[in-house]
Write a protein that holds these residues in place. Structure first.
Motif, mmCIF file in Angstrom:
data_model
loop_
_atom_site.group_PDB
_atom_site.id
_atom_site.type_symbol
_atom_site.label_atom_id
_atom_site.label_comp_id
_atom_site.label_asym_id
_atom_site.label_seq_id
_atom_site.Cartn_x
_atom_site.Cartn_y
_atom_site.Cartn_z
ATOM 1 N N LEU A 176 0.835 -1.172 0.013
ATOM 2 C CA LEU A 176 0.202 -0.099 0.073
ATOM 3 C C LEU A 176 0.745 1.335 -0.008
ATOM 4 O O LEU A 176 0.442 2.455 0.023
ATOM 5 C CB LEU A 176 -1.057 0.022 1.204
ATOM 6 C CG LEU A 176 -1.704 -1.072 1.384
ATOM 7 C CD1 LEU A 176 -2.612 -0.942 2.596
ATOM 8 C CD2 LEU A 176 -2.891 -1.253 0.114
ATOM 9 N N GLY A 177 2.009 1.037 0.061
ATOM 10 C CA GLY A 177 3.011 2.448 -0.027
ATOM 11 C C GLY A 177 3.547 2.770 1.143
ATOM 12 O O GLY A 177 2.961 2.485 2.291
ATOM 13 N N ALA A 178 4.528 3.671 1.101
ATOM 14 C CA ALA A 178 5.294 4.017 2.392
ATOM 15 C C ALA A 178 4.326 5.152 3.357
ATOM 16 O O ALA A 178 4.313 5.257 4.631
ATOM 17 C CB ALA A 178 6.456 4.942 2.089
ATOM 18 N N THR A 179 3.451 5.835 2.419
ATOM 19 C CA THR A 179 2.626 6.704 3.523
ATOM 20 C C THR A 179 1.405 6.151 4.285
ATOM 21 O O THR A 179 1.575 6.319 5.460
ATOM 22 C CB THR A 179 1.760 7.558 2.167
ATOM 23 O OG1 THR A 179 2.740 8.484 1.693
ATOM 24 C CG2 THR A 179 1.063 8.656 3.053
ATOM 25 N N VAL A 180 1.233 5.206 3.737
ATOM 26 C CA VAL A 180 0.253 4.211 4.394
ATOM 27 C C VAL A 180 0.810 3.505 5.553
ATOM 28 O O VAL A 180 0.205 3.425 6.706
ATOM 29 C CB VAL A 180 -0.730 3.203 3.517
ATOM 30 C CG1 VAL A 180 -1.635 2.382 4.335
ATOM 31 C CG2 VAL A 180 -1.645 4.084 2.570
ATOM 32 N N ALA A 181 1.961 2.933 5.227
ATOM 33 C CA ALA A 181 2.611 2.346 6.353
ATOM 34 C C ALA A 181 2.893 3.189 7.392
ATOM 35 O O ALA A 181 3.072 2.734 8.478
ATOM 36 C CB ALA A 181 3.663 1.315 5.545
ATOM 37 N N GLY A 182 3.611 4.191 6.939
ATOM 38 C CA GLY A 182 4.131 5.286 8.122
ATOM 39 C C GLY A 182 2.887 5.761 8.967
ATOM 40 O O GLY A 182 3.020 6.032 10.014
ATOM 41 N N ALA A 183 1.709 6.033 8.277
ATOM 42 C CA ALA A 183 0.461 6.262 9.108
ATOM 43 C C ALA A 183 0.177 5.475 10.004
ATOM 44 O O ALA A 183 -0.328 5.510 11.205
ATOM 45 C CB ALA A 183 -0.568 6.727 8.398
ATOM 46 N N LEU A 184 0.066 4.065 9.689
ATOM 47 C CA LEU A 184 -0.274 2.950 10.438
ATOM 48 C C LEU A 184 0.670 2.788 11.599
ATOM 49 O O LEU A 184 0.379 2.366 12.762
ATOM 50 C CB LEU A 184 -0.417 1.550 9.469
ATOM 51 C CG LEU A 184 -0.602 0.248 10.306
ATOM 52 C CD1 LEU A 184 -2.253 0.473 11.046
ATOM 53 C CD2 LEU A 184 -0.509 -0.852 9.661
ATOM 54 N N ALA A 185 2.171 2.937 11.324
ATOM 55 C CA ALA A 185 3.197 2.702 12.287
ATOM 56 C C ALA A 185 2.905 3.692 13.338
ATOM 57 O O ALA A 185 3.089 3.598 14.574
ATOM 58 C CB ALA A 185 4.500 2.848 11.693
ATOM 59 N N GLN A 186 2.583 5.190 13.064
ATOM 60 C CA GLN A 186 2.275 6.072 13.981
ATOM 61 C C GLN A 186 1.101 5.781 14.697
ATOM 62 O O GLN A 186 0.975 6.070 16.182
ATOM 63 C CB GLN A 186 2.037 7.580 13.136
ATOM 64 C CG GLN A 186 1.829 8.539 14.083
ATOM 65 C CD GLN A 186 1.817 9.977 13.130
ATOM 66 O OE1 GLN A 186 1.124 10.113 12.035
ATOM 67 N NE2 GLN A 186 2.556 11.137 13.677
ATOM 68 N N ARG A 187 -0.034 5.121 14.192
ATOM 69 C CA ARG A 187 -1.083 4.700 15.044
ATOM 70 C C ARG A 187 -0.813 3.807 15.935
ATOM 71 O O ARG A 187 -1.551 3.586 17.027
ATOM 72 C CB ARG A 187 -2.296 4.242 13.812
ATOM 73 C CG ARG A 187 -3.486 3.695 14.622
ATOM 74 C CD ARG A 187 -4.484 3.626 13.370
ATOM 75 N NE ARG A 187 -4.842 5.074 12.843
ATOM 76 C CZ ARG A 187 -5.703 4.980 11.889
ATOM 77 N NH1 ARG A 187 -6.196 3.985 11.413
ATOM 78 N NH2 ARG A 187 -5.967 6.147 11.196
ATOM 79 N N LEU A 188 0.230 3.023 15.668
ATOM 80 C CA LEU A 188 0.609 1.617 16.587
ATOM 81 C C LEU A 188 1.921 2.400 17.357
ATOM 82 O O LEU A 188 2.211 1.269 18.387
ATOM 83 C CB LEU A 188 0.951 0.884 15.685
ATOM 84 C CG LEU A 188 -0.244 -0.102 14.792
ATOM 85 C CD1 LEU A 188 0.651 -1.180 14.027
ATOM 86 C CD2 LEU A 188 -1.266 -0.914 15.652
ATOM 87 N N VAL A 189 2.109 3.468 17.402
ATOM 88 C CA VAL A 189 3.225 3.840 18.038
ATOM 89 C C VAL A 189 4.381 3.204 18.076
ATOM 90 O O VAL A 189 5.219 2.655 19.236
ATOM 91 C CB VAL A 189 2.820 4.367 19.746
ATOM 92 C CG1 VAL A 189 3.722 5.233 20.307
ATOM 93 C CG2 VAL A 189 1.289 4.650 19.805
ATOM 94 N N VAL A 190 4.845 2.958 16.830
ATOM 95 C CA VAL A 190 6.389 2.282 16.558
ATOM 96 C C VAL A 190 7.080 2.835 15.572
ATOM 97 O O VAL A 190 6.329 3.506 14.978
ATOM 98 C CB VAL A 190 5.929 0.667 16.135
ATOM 99 C CG1 VAL A 190 5.298 0.060 17.372
ATOM 100 C CG2 VAL A 190 4.821 0.823 14.867
ATOM 101 N N PRO A 191 8.233 2.745 15.485
ATOM 102 C CA PRO A 191 8.808 3.289 14.190
ATOM 103 C C PRO A 191 8.281 3.206 12.928
ATOM 104 O O PRO A 191 7.758 1.805 12.792
ATOM 105 C CB PRO A 191 10.559 2.543 14.326
ATOM 106 C CG PRO A 191 10.436 2.222 15.875
ATOM 107 C CD PRO A 191 9.235 1.711 16.059
#
Length: 324
Positions: A176-191
């Motif tokens: 799904l791309g870096a933007t989606v993965a980054g937003a999900l990581a932020q939601r999970l409070v992980v790098p």
């Protein structure tokens, strides 16, 4: 963009019990793929948990038709050779792979993929505690216990615990791309992204107070990726010698300062390709990768596709943004 069906193949012990590691890794998979994060991407993944009742909602036939099959940790009895994997499971894993599913293991789940012959001739990882046993029982597998996860395109493996979450986010990034993965990581409070070749363990912690020196300079570098950055200049800003700075970055980030910069610049390029209509020449400049040719070389080597192919796959429809 493509999500698809993710099927988890649970492997209980002979008493039909599920280990704590199974539950931990199942919860990790569920957080990433089972919760419909449709505000980030719609459609999101569909998750099936497959295995014996009452632990699973589907039998092993639920692996059929899945786009991705994940095997979490297997029981210690399997690792130690006191319990055999069922022929039904091995056949189901082979059939899923033959049908084109992406096959994934978390930690000792690699024993299941290896038993199905899916790791033969491939590089794989798992927690270093189990590495020697896997290498001994499956000599055609190249076992690398020094990394967080491996990606052989259709077959991926991870070390234990947090590395499983890193691998799940890596899958989202691929799909799904870096933007989606980054937003999900932020939601999970992980790098947002830890590269798979990072070491499974840090050799030594930073001395007390020194992380306060390293952190701000790395943050400063992230804000100035478009500028020429040298290790010597960053070391000076951190008030360290270049040799000490190099060592501290390796200890904290698991890679060299130059490799860390390259990963951050490629990540910036991914975000620009996804979120703007900038020509590749400007993407190269704003990410700090320089010319379009240099961008293509580093981006393709790191991500596996060219910048133009990446943009076609992940950039949403709509009027282009200038990225200003």
């Amino acid at each position: 963009m493509s999500a698809g069906v993710v099927a988890v193949a649970l492997v209980p012990d002979d008493s039909a019990g599920i280990s704590a590691w199974d539950l931990y890794e199942l919860s990790t998979v569920s957080m990433v793929f089972g919760i419909p994060h449709t505000d980030l991407a719609d459609p999101w993944y569909a998750l099936r948990v497959c295995g014996p009742a009452p632990h699973a909602s589907h039998g092993l036939d639920g692996l059929a038709g899945a786009d991705t099959v994940i095997v979490p940790s297997v029981p210690d009895a399997v690792v130690e050779g006191r319990q055999e994997l069922s022929g039904e499971l091995v056949d189901a894993l082979r059939a899923a792979a033959d049908a084109g599913a992406r096959m994934v293991s978390m930690c000792s789940g690699a024993f299941a993929l290896a038993a199905a012959g899916l790791l033969d001739g491939r590089r794989a990882t798992l927690h270093r505690e189990y590495a020697r046993e896997l290498a001994t029982r499956h000599p055609r597998v190249t076992v690398d216990a020094s990394v967080l996860y491996t990606d052989d395109d259709t077959v991926l493996t991870s070390a234990g615990a947090a590395a499983g979450l890193d691998l799940c986010l890596h899958l989202v990034r691929k799909d799904l791309g870096a933007t989606v993965a980054g937003a999900l990581a932020q939601r999970l409070v992980v790098p947002a992204h830890r590269a798979g070749d990072r070491p499974q363990f840090v050799e030594a912690p930073l001395p007390a107070g020194e992380e306060d020196t390293l952190g701000p300079v790395l943050q400063w570098a992230l804000e100035h990726l478009h500028e020429p950055l040298t290790v010597d200049a960053l070391a000076l800003r951190a008030r360290m010698s270049p040799r000490t700075f190099h060592r501290r970055v390796r200890e904290a980030c698991g890679t060299t300062p130059l490799q860390w910069l390259l990963h951050q610049r490629v990540a910036r390029a991914q975000a620009l390709l996804e979120g703007t209509g900038l020509p590749v020449e400007l993407v190269g400049e704003r990410s700090g990768l320089g010319s379009a040719a240099n961008l293509r070389r580093h981006f393709t080597r790191t991500v596996g596709v060219s910048p133009s192919d990446y943009r076609r796959r992940f950039r949403p429809s709509g009027p282009p943004s200038t990225g200003r």
